[in-house]
Every structure is written in structure tokens, then in C-alpha cells.
Design a protein around this motif. Structure first.
Motif, PDB file in Angstrom:
ATOM      1  N   CYS A   1       0.847  -1.194   0.000  1.00  0.00           N
ATOM      2  CA  CYS A   1       0.000   0.000   0.000  1.00  0.00           C
ATOM      3  C   CYS A   1       0.881   1.242   0.000  1.00  0.00           C
ATOM      4  O   CYS A   1       1.854   1.320   0.756  1.00  0.00           O
ATOM      5  CB  CYS A   1      -0.903  -0.023   1.229  1.00  0.00           C
ATOM      6  SG  CYS A   1      -2.083   1.312   1.244  1.00  0.00           S
TER       7      CYS A   1
ATOM      8  N   SER B   1       1.035   5.243   0.715  1.00  0.00           N
ATOM      9  CA  SER B   1       0.298   6.355   1.322  1.00  0.00           C
ATOM     10  C   SER B   1       1.291   7.410   1.761  1.00  0.00           C
ATOM     11  O   SER B   1       2.457   7.127   2.008  1.00  0.00           O
ATOM     12  CB  SER B   1      -0.522   5.874   2.514  1.00  0.00           C
ATOM     13  OG  SER B   1       0.326   5.337   3.493  1.00  0.00           O
TER      14      SER B   1
ATOM     15  N   SER C   1       5.644   8.752  -0.501  1.00  0.00           N
ATOM     16  CA  SER C   1       5.470   7.411  -1.059  1.00  0.00           C
ATOM     17  C   SER C   1       6.362   7.146  -2.256  1.00  0.00           C
ATOM     18  O   SER C   1       6.799   6.019  -2.459  1.00  0.00           O
ATOM     19  CB  SER C   1       4.007   7.141  -1.390  1.00  0.00           C
ATOM     20  OG  SER C   1       3.545   8.034  -2.345  1.00  0.00           O
TER      21      SER C   1
ATOM     22  N   HIS D   1      -1.308   9.830  -7.346  1.00  0.00           N
ATOM     23  CA  HIS D   1      -1.719  10.761  -6.298  1.00  0.00           C
ATOM     24  C   HIS D   1      -2.471  11.959  -6.870  1.00  0.00           C
ATOM     25  O   HIS D   1      -3.416  12.450  -6.262  1.00  0.00           O
ATOM     26  CB  HIS D   1      -0.502  11.254  -5.507  1.00  0.00           C
ATOM     27  CG  HIS D   1      -0.030  10.254  -4.491  1.00  0.00           C
ATOM     28  ND1 HIS D   1      -0.680  10.045  -3.293  1.00  0.00           N
ATOM     29  CD2 HIS D   1       1.000   9.387  -4.507  1.00  0.00           C
ATOM     30  CE1 HIS D   1      -0.049   9.098  -2.607  1.00  0.00           C
ATOM     31  NE2 HIS D   1       0.965   8.675  -3.327  1.00  0.00           N
TER      32      HIS D   1
ATOM     33  N   GLY E   1      -7.552   7.166  -4.107  1.00  0.00           N
ATOM     34  CA  GLY E   1      -6.911   6.087  -3.377  1.00  0.00           C
ATOM     35  C   GLY E   1      -7.923   5.008  -3.057  1.00  0.00           C
ATOM     36  O   GLY E   1      -9.111   5.179  -3.332  1.00  0.00           O
ATOM     37  N   PRO E   2      -7.492   3.925  -2.472  1.00  0.00           N
ATOM     38  CA  PRO E   2      -6.094   3.645  -2.124  1.00  0.00           C
ATOM     39  C   PRO E   2      -5.232   3.371  -3.345  1.00  0.00           C
ATOM     40  O   PRO E   2      -5.739   3.118  -4.431  1.00  0.00           O
ATOM     41  CB  PRO E   2      -6.195   2.406  -1.238  1.00  0.00           C
ATOM     42  CG  PRO E   2      -7.456   1.732  -1.669  1.00  0.00           C
ATOM     43  CD  PRO E   2      -8.392   2.816  -2.081  1.00  0.00           C
TER      44      PRO E   2
ATOM     45  N   GLU F   1      -1.437   1.412  -4.644  1.00  0.00           N
ATOM     46  CA  GLU F   1      -0.449   0.428  -4.215  1.00  0.00           C
ATOM     47  C   GLU F   1       0.611   0.234  -5.294  1.00  0.00           C
ATOM     48  O   GLU F   1       0.362   0.464  -6.470  1.00  0.00           O
ATOM     49  CB  GLU F   1      -1.106  -0.909  -3.862  1.00  0.00           C
ATOM     50  CG  GLU F   1      -1.965  -1.512  -4.905  1.00  0.00           C
ATOM     51  CD  GLU F   1      -2.811  -2.686  -4.369  1.00  0.00           C
ATOM     52  OE1 GLU F   1      -2.999  -3.625  -5.137  1.00  0.00           O
ATOM     53  OE2 GLU F   1      -3.271  -2.661  -3.215  1.00  0.00           O
TER      54      GLU F   1
ATOM     55  N   ASP G   1      -4.283   2.078  -8.716  1.00  0.00           N
ATOM     56  CA  ASP G   1      -5.107   3.002  -7.934  1.00  0.00           C
ATOM     57  C   ASP G   1      -6.566   2.693  -8.194  1.00  0.00           C
ATOM     58  O   ASP G   1      -6.905   1.862  -9.040  1.00  0.00           O
ATOM     59  CB  ASP G   1      -4.761   4.466  -8.250  1.00  0.00           C
ATOM     60  CG  ASP G   1      -5.015   4.842  -9.711  1.00  0.00           C
ATOM     61  OD1 ASP G   1      -6.156   4.673 -10.180  1.00  0.00           O
ATOM     62  OD2 ASP G   1      -4.078   5.306 -10.387  1.00  0.00           O
TER      63      ASP G   1
END
Ligand SMILES: Nc1ncnc2c1ncn2[C@@H]1O[C@H](COP(=O)(O)OP(=O)(O)OP(=O)(O)O)[C@@H](O)[C@H]1O
Ligand SMILES: [Mg+2]
Length: 179
Positions: free
Chosen positions: A35, A37, A41, A78, A83-84, A86, A103
């Protein structure tokens, strides 16, 4: 970055992603996912890939190209997607061969189109194609160029949550094990 990786069997779209390695269902190909975050990241994703690819790839210039591609895909996930998110590494018989960022957002077709155009795998034939090249930025073009066109995107479910989403991938320049 948080939580542990998951090991899941690889299916469908990865057969194409793996190029010559047509063995997605025989247990020799696996995905591990982490993951992503937080604002750091991209840095963590770069460090993680470097640790995983050590021993398979040592050329600093090539590793620098991988860093740049990771930055672009992480930034895109982003900036443009929900999200999430990974990061994933596909392994073929223990060797890392594909890197991807998944995503929970959309726009898959636009991404595929841009990657193909920047890879020289599609001709500009429609107004949509021209728009896709002229509007927007450079990130996917960088990924297409540095990966030599060995890149793509496909629909997927996030390994961590099971939510539908998409994954954008590029091939790692390591030697494949023979089929
Ligand atoms: N993960 C993503 N989710 C949704 N849309 C995306 C994603 N990645 C890229 N896109 C779409 O593709 C377009 C092109 O992406 P690209 O990375 O080439 O440029 P950019 O992010 O707009 O700008 P730059 O990367 O130069 O800062 C984006 O503007 C966005 O519309
Ligand atoms: Mg971008």
C-alpha cells in the motif's frame, strides 16, 4: 507505505504484460503488493524497488531511469486518481520482471492511448489521438520512452481492499528466465 505485501496468483492481463512469458496460471508468476500512502510514497517506492531488484540489476544509469518512471507513476496516482494506491512487483520464478502502480481511479483508456502513442505503437488517426498527445504533461511519455514501449495499463482489483481500479505498469530490464 504501510501494511504487508500480499502474494496472489496472476491472471489474464499479465500474460500480455509479461511479453514472452505465457505462463500466468502455472504458479510461476506472482504479484506482491504494498500500500502506498503519504507524501513520501515515491521515495519509499523507489527504495523498495531497489531493495527488491538488487542482485538482478546494478547499472546505476538504468536504476536512475527506473527511479524516474516510479516518480511519474506515483505522482500520477496521487494527482489524478483516487486512493487507495499500491505498488506492485510481478515476479517470474523469483525474478522481478514487472513494476506497476495501481489506484482506484479511472481514465484507463486515456492512459493506454497515451502510452501507445508515445511508444510509437499507434498512429495518430483521430482528433482524440491528437488531443491526447497535445493536452497534458510529460509523465507517461517519459515512462513509454524509458521502458522502450514495454509498458501499459489494465483494469484490476486492488490487492489490499479488493476495490476495482487500474494498474499502470512497465517492464523491468532484467533477464527473463527461459520458458
Ligand atoms: N493514475 C492516473 N489516473 C487517472 N488519470 C491519469 C493517471 N495517470 C495519468 N492520467 C491522465 O493522463 C494524463 C497524462 O499523464 P502525464 O503523466 O503524461 O501528464 P500529467 O500528469 O498531466 O503532467 P506531468 O506528468 O508532466 O506533470 C493526465 O493529465 C491524466 O489525465
Ligand atoms: Mg504525470
Amino acid at each position: 507505505m504501510r501494511i504487508s505485501h500480499r502474494r496472489i496468483p496472476v491472471t489474464g492481463p499479465h500474460a500480455q504484460a509479461m511479453g514472452g512469458l505465457h505462463s500466468p496460471d502455472d504458479g510461476r508468476i506472482h504479484i506482491k503488493a504494498w500500500c502506498l500512502s503519504g507524501s513520501a510514497s515515491a521515495r519509499k517506492a523507489r527504495a523498495l524497488l531497489r531493495s527488491r531488484i538488487a542482485g538482478h540489476l546494478t547499472d546505476e544509469a538504468v536504476l536512475g531511469d527506473l527511479d524516474l518512471m516510479i516518480c511519474e507513476l506515483t505522482a500520477n496516482a496521487h494527482r489524478h486518481a483516487e486512493g487507495p494506491r499500491e505498488m506492485r512487483i510481478l515476479y517470474h520464478e523469483g525474478i522481478p520482471v514487472i513494476y506497476e502502480i495501481a489506484d482506484a481511479g479511472g481514465d484507463l483508456d486515456l492512459i493506454v492511448q497515451r502510452l501507445r502513442l508515445h511508444s510509437g505503437q499507434a498512429e495518430i488517426g483521430t482528433i482524440d489521438d491528437i488531443d491526447a498527445l497535445q493536452i497534458g504533461g510529460r509523465g507517461l511519455g517519459i515512462v513509454a520512452r524509458l521502458s522502450g514501449g514495454r509498458c501499459g495499463a489494465y483494469t484490476t482489483r486492488l490487492c489490499g481492499t479488493g476495490q476495482p481500479g487500474k494498474s499502470v505498469w512497465f517492464a523491468l530490464p532484467v533477464k527473463h528466465a527461459p520458458n
